[in-house]
Every structure is written in C-alpha cells, then in structure tokens.
Design a protein around this motif. Structure first.
Motif, PDB file in Angstrom:
ATOM      1  N   ARG A 212      -6.514   1.661  -7.581  1.00 41.02           N
ATOM      2  CA  ARG A 212      -5.600   1.129  -8.602  1.00 41.02           C
ATOM      3  C   ARG A 212      -4.624   0.121  -7.996  1.00 41.02           C
ATOM      4  NH1 ARG A 212      -5.959   6.565 -10.664  1.00 41.02           N
ATOM      5  NH2 ARG A 212      -4.073   7.200  -9.562  1.00 41.02           N
ATOM      6  N   GLN A 213      -4.188   0.373  -6.774  1.00 42.77           N
ATOM      7  CA  GLN A 213      -3.271  -0.559  -6.129  1.00 42.77           C
ATOM      8  C   GLN A 213      -3.957  -1.890  -5.825  1.00 42.77           C
ATOM      9  OE1 GLN A 213      -2.099   2.228  -2.973  1.00 42.77           O
ATOM     10  NE2 GLN A 213       0.032   1.937  -3.594  1.00 42.77           N
ATOM     11  N   ILE A 214      -5.219  -1.842  -5.416  1.00 47.29           N
ATOM     12  CA  ILE A 214      -5.951  -3.083  -5.146  1.00 47.29           C
ATOM     13  C   ILE A 214      -6.149  -3.865  -6.440  1.00 47.29           C
ATOM     14  CG2 ILE A 214      -8.174  -4.007  -4.396  1.00 47.29           C
ATOM     15  CD1 ILE A 214      -8.302  -1.683  -2.375  1.00 47.29           C
ATOM     16  N   ILE A 215      -6.518  -3.188  -7.511  1.00 51.23           N
ATOM     17  CA  ILE A 215      -6.710  -3.855  -8.802  1.00 51.23           C
ATOM     18  C   ILE A 215      -5.408  -4.458  -9.290  1.00 51.23           C
ATOM     19  CG2 ILE A 215      -7.258  -3.462 -11.243  1.00 51.23           C
ATOM     20  CD1 ILE A 215      -9.294  -1.360 -10.313  1.00 51.23           C
ATOM     21  N   ALA A 216      -4.290  -3.791  -9.017  1.00 50.59           N
ATOM     22  CA  ALA A 216      -2.979  -4.270  -9.477  1.00 50.59           C
ATOM     23  C   ALA A 216      -2.587  -5.594  -8.839  1.00 50.59           C
ATOM     24  CB  ALA A 216      -1.915  -3.219  -9.201  1.00 50.59           C
TER      25      ALA A 216
ATOM     26  N   LEU B  56       0.815  -1.210   0.000  1.00 48.24           N
ATOM     27  CA  LEU B  56       0.000   0.000   0.000  1.00 48.24           C
ATOM     28  C   LEU B  56       0.850   1.261   0.000  1.00 48.24           C
ATOM     29  CD1 LEU B  56      -3.091   0.388   0.063  1.00 48.24           C
ATOM     30  CD2 LEU B  56      -2.920   0.701   2.530  1.00 48.24           C
ATOM     31  N   LEU B  57       2.003   1.202   0.650  1.00 49.29           N
ATOM     32  CA  LEU B  57       2.856   2.382   0.790  1.00 49.29           C
ATOM     33  C   LEU B  57       3.923   2.468  -0.289  1.00 49.29           C
ATOM     34  CD1 LEU B  57       3.428   2.391   4.671  1.00 49.29           C
ATOM     35  CD2 LEU B  57       1.591   3.465   3.358  1.00 49.29           C
ATOM     36  N   ARG B  58       3.968   1.463  -1.169  1.00 47.53           N
ATOM     37  CA  ARG B  58       5.031   1.418  -2.182  1.00 47.53           C
ATOM     38  C   ARG B  58       4.998   2.631  -3.099  1.00 47.53           C
ATOM     39  NH1 ARG B  58       4.826  -3.985  -5.248  1.00 47.53           N
ATOM     40  NH2 ARG B  58       5.466  -4.696  -3.175  1.00 47.53           N
ATOM     41  N   GLU B  59       3.795   3.003  -3.518  1.00 46.28           N
ATOM     42  CA  GLU B  59       3.646   4.182  -4.384  1.00 46.28           C
ATOM     43  C   GLU B  59       3.572   5.418  -3.499  1.00 46.28           C
ATOM     44  OE1 GLU B  59       0.668   5.732  -7.952  1.00 46.28           O
ATOM     45  OE2 GLU B  59       0.620   3.648  -7.283  1.00 46.28           O
ATOM     46  N   ARG B  60       4.594   6.248  -3.581  1.00 42.76           N
ATOM     47  CA  ARG B  60       4.680   7.406  -2.698  1.00 42.76           C
ATOM     48  C   ARG B  60       3.553   8.391  -2.980  1.00 42.76           C
ATOM     49  NH1 ARG B  60       7.180   6.234   1.594  1.00 42.76           N
ATOM     50  NH2 ARG B  60       7.422   8.463   2.014  1.00 42.76           N
ATOM     51  N   PRO B  61       2.937   8.909  -1.942  1.00 43.15           N
ATOM     52  CA  PRO B  61       1.811   9.829  -2.142  1.00 43.15           C
ATOM     53  C   PRO B  61       2.283  11.228  -2.524  1.00 43.15           C
ATOM     54  CG  PRO B  61       2.269   9.589   0.199  1.00 43.15           C
ATOM     55  CD  PRO B  61       3.213   8.657  -0.518  1.00 43.15           C
TER      56      PRO B  61
END
Length: 519
Positions: free
Chosen positions: A304-308, A288-293
């Motif tokens: 999008r992260q859940i779908i990925a 969840l935290l991999r993609e920096r906000p």
C-alpha cells in the motif's frame, strides 16, 4: 552418412528438447535473476536438509511455509550445491512468472531431459521409449505412462548398472520413486502449507515448516538488511557525503527489522524501494517507516505504501493488474504495443512500481513475487487499492456536467471507471474515503446520468442496480449518511427503469404509425 535422414535416436532427442519447459529448470536463464540464499544465512536449515539428503534411504522432504519466507531461495541453493557435487538428478520449479497452460504437460519430459544429461548411460533408454511410442511426449499422454517409460524404467536400468497438478503429481512421484528397484532418490517439494497438498504427502515425508517467528530466520533477515543497506551506503557516496555519515540510525534500522519480521520478501522489496534510482535513500526509508508498524512482516502495508507513491493510482494499478493477469509475461516492447495509447503512463508505472516489478528493458516484465498477486486479488488486504473503487468514483465525480454529457453521448465505449465502478465497489472495503466519494457521486453526477443517458442503453442502469444492492448490505449500512446514499441509488435505478418502460410503450405506437404511412 546420409545427413538428410538423421538417426532415430537423434530425432527422438530433438523431439524431447522441443517439449522441454526450460523455465522449470532451476538455473535456467528464463529464471533470472536467480534467487539464492545470501552467504551466511539459513545456515542451520540448509545443514538440516543436507543431512537428510546424505542418508542412504528414500526420505522425501516437504519444505513449506507462507508466501515470502524464502522457500524458492532455499530450494535453489540446495539444488546448486547438489549440482556442484554431481548429485542433482532433476528439478522442476513452478512459477507464476512462467506459468502457462502447457507447462504442466511438460513436467515429466523436462525431468527426463535432465536425467539424460545427468546420467548419460540411460539417455538411450529414454530415447528408445520415445521411439517406441510416438504419443509419449504429447500433452494428452497420462503422467503415469510418461513417468513409467521416461523416468522409472530408465532409472531401474541405472540401478542395475550400479550407477549412482500439484497434489496428484506428489502422489505419483512419491509412489513411483519408492520402488526398491531404483537408486536412492530424495525428492524435495516446496509449497505453501495448503490442505490438498498436505493430504497427498506420505506420512514418511520429512516436513520442514518455515515460519516468520523463528529466531534464526529473523536474525538472517536482520543480516540481509544490514548488508544490503551498507551496500547502498557504499555505492552511493555522493548521496551520503564525504566522509559518509552513518546510515541509517539505530532506531530506523530496528524499526525496519521489526517491520520485515522474518519475511525475506518484505526485506528484499524494501531494499528495492529504498535503493530506487532517482530517489534519495533516506527519503525513501523515511517514507517506508512513516506508518508505524503494529505487527511485523506486514507485506500488505508495504504494498500500500508503494502504491501511495503513484501520482495516478487508477491508471497505474490498472496496468499492474493487467500485467499480473496476462496469460504469460510479455517483454517491454510488447507491453508498449498493448498499452499503445498509454505508453507514457506505462513508463511511469514501471518506474513507480520498480521495487515490485522485474524489468531490465529487454526481457519479460514480471512481478517480483507471487504475494503481490495475492494482495491485488484479495480486497480485504489491498482495501481501496484492490479494485480501485475510490479511483473510479474520483474520476467520475471530477467530470463536470458538460464532460459527463459528452462521455454519455459518445459513440465510443465508456471509460474504464464508468464500466467497472460498481464491480470495484462490490469488492472494496468500505473506507471513509470511499463512503465520502460515493456520497458525492450519488448527490451530483448520478443525477446527470439519469437525465442524460440514452434509455436504449441499459448498461448504466445495471451498474446503479449493482451498487444499490451493495450499499443495502449489512457491510455498508453504518449510519444515516449510508442510508441516504442507498436511497439515492434506489431512486435513480427506479428512474432508469421508468424511462426504459416509457420508451418501450412508445415503440409499438411509433411502429404502427410508420406502417400506416407506408401503406
């Protein structure tokens, strides 16, 4: 007593009960799981609302804000408190989960039903109105007639005994309940801050706008996340060891708080994602935290992260979209029949999307929050995951020449990607991945389509024509490679057209020869 012929009031009560929309009542079992504020959250806001409700006037409240800020939870909690204090008259919760075409027609009868239970002294007045007008409960009856006979007149009687569609409905309720002949009544409306609803609100309404930037709200979300993560840490000791190590780290927690912003629905679904059965909470948190906000409260990034995490986003997103667009939610057993050929894929989809889907294996399968529907319908938000153009083109280009030939010559209908690729392409955001797939498709598989497809079937030609129109638009043309793709689509469409015209020219000749042989 003649039990074969019940009294007219008993018959009227049964008729009323039969048209009640029970899912609209705030604490109905149809609304499980009930959405309420966590203890020690939204304290100041709830106090502010209660202060207005304690006034002996007719001030109405409009609680509005964007999707996911907690409007439903606040309204439920207030309704629960008012019911405990025997001050709740009625509720009606609209919900995407329970919406169907007859629900709007049941609003006034459902309110009347609750009034009859809350104030037994006016029950007979409501039932008498139903006895006097057989059409009062019918879907075609005007709301104005219904509210006058089932709500206003009975409440006027209550006052004398000294007992305590969206914009149109707002106007109807506020105007009707403002009568000085009625008891002091407060109406709490909750909605998104849409213009047509704002226009219908009276100037005297007490407006409360919920925002994700409010410091109290952000602190409440922080409290919710801390309590929920601590609960995961406590109930899964085998995962965190003995004694359990501190979890999560301070940096991880602060990043998660920032990503949630003041959006309760983000926090709730993030917890659902992290605590999913069969996964290590730390691994899910890291994912969840991999993609920096870059901004807080980015619900689109979460979706999008859940779908990925899906191994088959084409099949799974298609099923998710189907569930979202059902006219009414279906139980799991009915969904299994609906997706009979893909039962295994359905089970995997429900597992992958469990953070955003409510499914206990018995009741209806429903999306967790309306923001998911908004996300799936908006191509600028969901990008390639919205209409799945990438997945369609990936499916098409993975077929070799023999497989493509078999699909094109089969008597069965084309697979979903063949049917919908250009529609998804039209709505999709032109990402680099999508451009690359489109270049691959137009350079390989499209040639097989032209050479193999039956000229009698113009369906593929129409999809190519639509894609050509999309790729010639200013949104798509960014460089030489985009021009090449558009040119390939143009040439292919021209070939389709030429083949169809040649077939049409041959038909009269063959028809004439056949007549000659017959004669």
């Amino acid at each position: 007593m003649d039990f074969a012929h019940p009294s007219s009031s008993s018959g009227s009560w049964n008729r009323l009960c039969n048209v009640v929309e029970y899912s609209g009542i705030f604490d109905s079992e149809y609304r499980q799981p009930h959405s309420r504020c966590m203890e020690n959250t939204r304290v100041a806001l709830r106090k502010r609302i209660i202060q207005v409700l304690d006034q002996r006037d007719r001030t109405n409240i409009w609680l509005n804000g964007l999707a996911g800020v907690g409007k439903t939870s606040i309204a439920f909690t207030i309704a629960e408190k008012m019911k405990a204090a025997k001050r709740l008259a009625a509720t009606f919760f609209f919900s995407h989960k329970h919406a169907h075409k007859d629900k709007a027609a049941a609003i006034i009868p459902t309110i009347a039903y609750q009034l009859a239970l809350a104030f037994p002294r006016i029950r007979e007045d409501i039932l008498k109105a139903i006895e006097n007008d057989d059409s009062l409960l019918s879907p075609g009856k005007s709301h104005a007639d219904q509210i006058r006979e089932l709500v206003i007149k009975p409440l006027q009687t209550l006052r004398f005994r000294q007992d305590l569609y969206a914009a149109r409905l707002v106007t109807l309720l506020t105007d009707a309940l403002a009568s000085p002949d009625l008891p002091f009544i407060h109406v709490i409306f909750t909605s998104r801050p849409e213009q047509h609803i704002r226009a219908a609100m009276p100037s005297s309404v007490h407006e409360i706008f919920l925002t994700t930037r409010d410091e109290d709200t952000i602190q409440d979300v922080r409290f919710f996340l801390r309590a929920s993560l601590d609960n995961i840490w406590i109930i899964r000791p085998a995962v965190f060891g003995q004694p359990p190590f501190p979890w999560p780290s301070k940096d991880e927690f602060e990043t998660l708080v920032f990503k949630a912003g003041g959006l309760f629905v983000y926090a709730a679904m993030a917890i659902n994602f992290i605590s999913a059965t069969g996964h290590h909470p730390q691994e899910r948190l890291e994912l969840l935290l991999r993609e920096r906000p870059t901004v807080g409260a980015d619900i689109d990034q979460l979706y999008r992260q859940i779908i990925a995490t899906s191994e088959d986003p084409l099949a799974h997103c298609r099923m998710l979209a189907s569930i979202i667009h059902l006219a009414r939610p279906l139980p799991l057993v009915e969904l299994q029949e609906l997706f009979y050929a893909d039962r295994r894929s359905l089970a995997m989809m429900l597992e992958v999307f469990s953070p955003v889907i409510l499914n206990d294996g018995v009741g209806r399968v429903e999306i967790y929050h309306a923001s998911l529907r908004d996300f799936m319908r908006n191509p600028l938000r969901s990008k390639q995951y919205h209409y799945l153009a990438c997945c369609c083109l990936d499916f098409i280009t993975r077929q070799d020449s023999n497989q493509t030939h078999a699909i094109l010559m089969s008597s069965l209908s084309y697979p979903y990607p063949y049917q919908m690729w250009q529609v998804h392409l039209y709505f999709a955001s032109p990402s680099r991945k999508l451009r690359n797939l489109l270049a691959l498709f137009t350079g390989t598989t499209l040639r097989d389509w032209v050479q193999t497809s039956d000229p009698k079937n113009s369906f593929l030609a129409r999809t190519v024509q639509g894609a050509r129109r999309t790729c010639l638009s200013s949104n798509w043309i960014r460089g030489p490679s985009d021009i090449v793709v558009a040119w390939r689509l143009h040439k292919s469409y021209k070939k389709f057209t030429k083949l169809a015209m040649a077939r049409n020219r041959r038909q009269p000749i063959q028809h004439g020869a056949q007549l000659a042989r017959i004669s």
